[in-house]
Design a protein around this motif. Sequence first.
Motif, PDB file in Angstrom:
ATOM      1  N   PRO A 100      39.210   6.648  38.854  1.00  0.00           N
ATOM      2  CA  PRO A 100      39.020   6.288  37.724  1.00  0.00           C
ATOM      3  C   PRO A 100      37.784   7.152  37.068  1.00  0.00           C
ATOM      4  O   PRO A 100      37.587   8.099  37.194  1.00  0.00           O
ATOM      5  N   GLY A 101      36.921   6.287  36.300  1.00  0.00           N
ATOM      6  CA  GLY A 101      35.790   7.099  35.435  1.00  0.00           C
ATOM      7  C   GLY A 101      34.697   7.389  36.596  1.00  0.00           C
ATOM      8  O   GLY A 101      34.653   6.604  37.586  1.00  0.00           O
ATOM      9  N   PHE A 102      33.883   8.393  36.027  1.00  0.00           N
ATOM     10  CA  PHE A 102      32.964   8.661  37.027  1.00  0.00           C
ATOM     11  C   PHE A 102      31.660   8.204  36.444  1.00  0.00           C
ATOM     12  O   PHE A 102      31.220   8.377  35.434  1.00  0.00           O
ATOM     13  N   LEU A 103      30.908   7.327  37.404  1.00  0.00           N
ATOM     14  CA  LEU A 103      29.515   6.861  36.751  1.00  0.00           C
ATOM     15  C   LEU A 103      28.722   7.951  36.443  1.00  0.00           C
ATOM     16  O   LEU A 103      27.735   7.994  35.585  1.00  0.00           O
ATOM     17  N   GLU A 104      28.812   8.967  37.425  1.00  0.00           N
ATOM     18  CA  GLU A 104      27.855  10.188  37.137  1.00  0.00           C
ATOM     19  C   GLU A 104      27.865  10.853  35.614  1.00  0.00           C
ATOM     20  O   GLU A 104      27.210  11.763  35.217  1.00  0.00           O
ATOM     21  N   ASN A 105      28.890  10.613  34.885  1.00  0.00           N
ATOM     22  CA  ASN A 105      29.208  11.159  33.350  1.00  0.00           C
ATOM     23  C   ASN A 105      28.159  10.485  32.468  1.00  0.00           C
ATOM     24  O   ASN A 105      27.962  11.123  31.569  1.00  0.00           O
TER      25      ASN A 105
END
Length: 303
Positions: free
Chosen positions: A154-159
């Motif tokens: 899913p989405g990357f928290l690092e973004n």
Amino acid sequence: MTSRVVSVFGATGLQGGAVVDALLKDGTFVPRAITRDPESEASKKLKARGVEVVKADSIDKASLVAALRGSEAVFAVTLPVIPKTEGKGEDVQGKNIVDAAKEAGVKFFIWTSLPSLSEYTNGKYKNAIHFEDKQIVHDYLRSSGLAHATLLLPGFLENLWNLGNLKKTATGYTIAAPSFNATNIQDFIWIARDVPAAALALLRNYADPTKQVNGKTYSVVSVRLSYGKLAELTAKALGVEVTYTTGPPTGLLPVDEMWDALAEFGWYTSDTPAPNPDLVALGAKFSTVEDFLEAEVKPRFGN
């Protein structure tokens, strides 16, 4: 004793680099970094840590076969090619890696993937080529005969910092993402911790038929929350005001269609509990959003 080599693609990047780190720390397997440029600064840093770095290009299947010889397993990730270049897209790269792994005698293949948004949205959104190409490779891998598992990310928290989604304001910070409002739910993972946790769990268990790993797709989800809640938790961690606002389109059609599709249809991993109990049962230990904020966001953005 013969080393249990795991060849890692993207070893100088976020996903592959995190997997290399985890393999080195765990010690059960020996990482081999596959890269186009063994003399890059990132490659030299891997060599300095004792990692074998081997040159190969995912467009050149012969180089891949040579690079993968002697590998027990492969961790494969490809980067989006936007706009798509004929003969060099992720679908071509991924198929070449699969073919080379099979020819080299690899026993187990991990593919990090995305689903077809065209299929997911019943044909409404067709231009998110990075999703379509990864689905093509997933289907190709499934028909290849290689023992494998797919990680659906899913989405990357690092973004928050890699894509600049967390920005300084006069009173604190704001988080912004296209298309999503403050109450839209999104699935996230902390790539640096959660992808290696999932990969190691699969590598440790794939040879045991009772674990039923082969051919399975695992949604790697550790955090599920709204952007408004993410802003609230970030504010608590940093001790300053953090708001959420819907950001403008990126101007890249494949990326904007991705955001529009996920805002309208919901996240494609939403049927899986967070964290994924199947991976937890295999021994994977996942992080919380509070863990991530404490370890990563506070050192980067805290005063």
